[in-house]
Write a protein that holds these residues in place. Structure first.
Motif: not given
Length: 217
Positions: A110-120, A132-144
């Motif tokens: 979680a901390r790495i993810g938070a820091l990475a979001r601050r890098s960009h 298309l829906v991509v949840d980057t925290a849960r690493c899931t993707a759905h289409r329709r």
């Protein structure tokens, strides 16, 4: 995202690297401060997980050298010491976050993810484009509403393209950001991964190839 783990205990380093790869991250590993510094200055990492108590070149020195060189990677410092004084010292050196050992692995991710979001430039944790829906925290993707069974590299490519918000992303950037340093720069991995990703996404196609430039959503 791409992460560098600098940890002299090889078992710990490999365990952390394996766990981060399972969390869809591209991970390089260095077992000493000098090697970590060299990799950090050569490659573009989102986050550097840096053990403070390294033999030889101490983690404090590595962190100071990174800051002096203008390295834009976020630094998460690890240490067996957990006093307030150690925390203040670590952050005072320029580290962006500080985590005492032993640590909960979910908290590390979680901390790495938070820091990475601050890098960009800030992007939301849930990325959407049409159906298309991509949840980057849960690493899931759905289409329709249908879940997509994406391999780690396929997920990484899709996440980067969505986060780029229509910007053309070159094959070189995809290779740099989604794969690790052991990847052959002349590999066809990007083309193969994109082909598989397009097949899984189905129709209508949403990934466009821009001749001689790269790819975009």
């Amino acid at each position: 995202m791409r992460v560098l783990v600098v940890e002299d205990d090889k078992e710990t380093a490999q365990t952390v690297a394996t766990g981060l790869r399972r969390a869809q991250m591209a991970v390089d590993v260095a077992f000493d401060g000098a090697g970590g510094l060299e990799r950090a200055l050569r490659n573009d990492y989102d986050v550097i997980v840096l053990d403070r108590d390294l033999p030889g070149m101490h983690g404090d020195t590595v962190c100071a050298e990174l800051i002096a060189a203008g390295c834009r990677s976020r630094v998460l410092m690890l240490t067996a010491a957990a006093t307030t004084e150690d925390l203040v010292d670590g952050l005072g050196l320029g580290a962006d976050d500080y985590l005492p050992k032993p640590f909960d692995f979910a908290a590390l991710v979680a901390r790495i993810g938070a820091l990475a979001r601050r890098s960009h430039p800030a992007v939301p944790p849930v990325l959407r484009h049409a159906d298309l829906v991509v949840d980057t925290a849960r690493c899931t993707a759905h289409r329709r509403g249908r879940p997509l069974a994406l391999a780690p590299k396929e997920f990484g490519v899709l996440e980067l393209l969505l986060a780029s918000r229509g910007r053309v992303v070159s094959a070189e950037e995809l290779l740099e950001r989604v794969w690790d340093e052991v990847t052959d720069p002349f590999t066809t991995a990007v083309k193969i991964t994109l082909s598989r990703l397009r097949s899984k996404l189905g129709d209508p196609p949403i990934i466009e190839t821009v001749a001689k430039r790269g790819y975009r959503i």
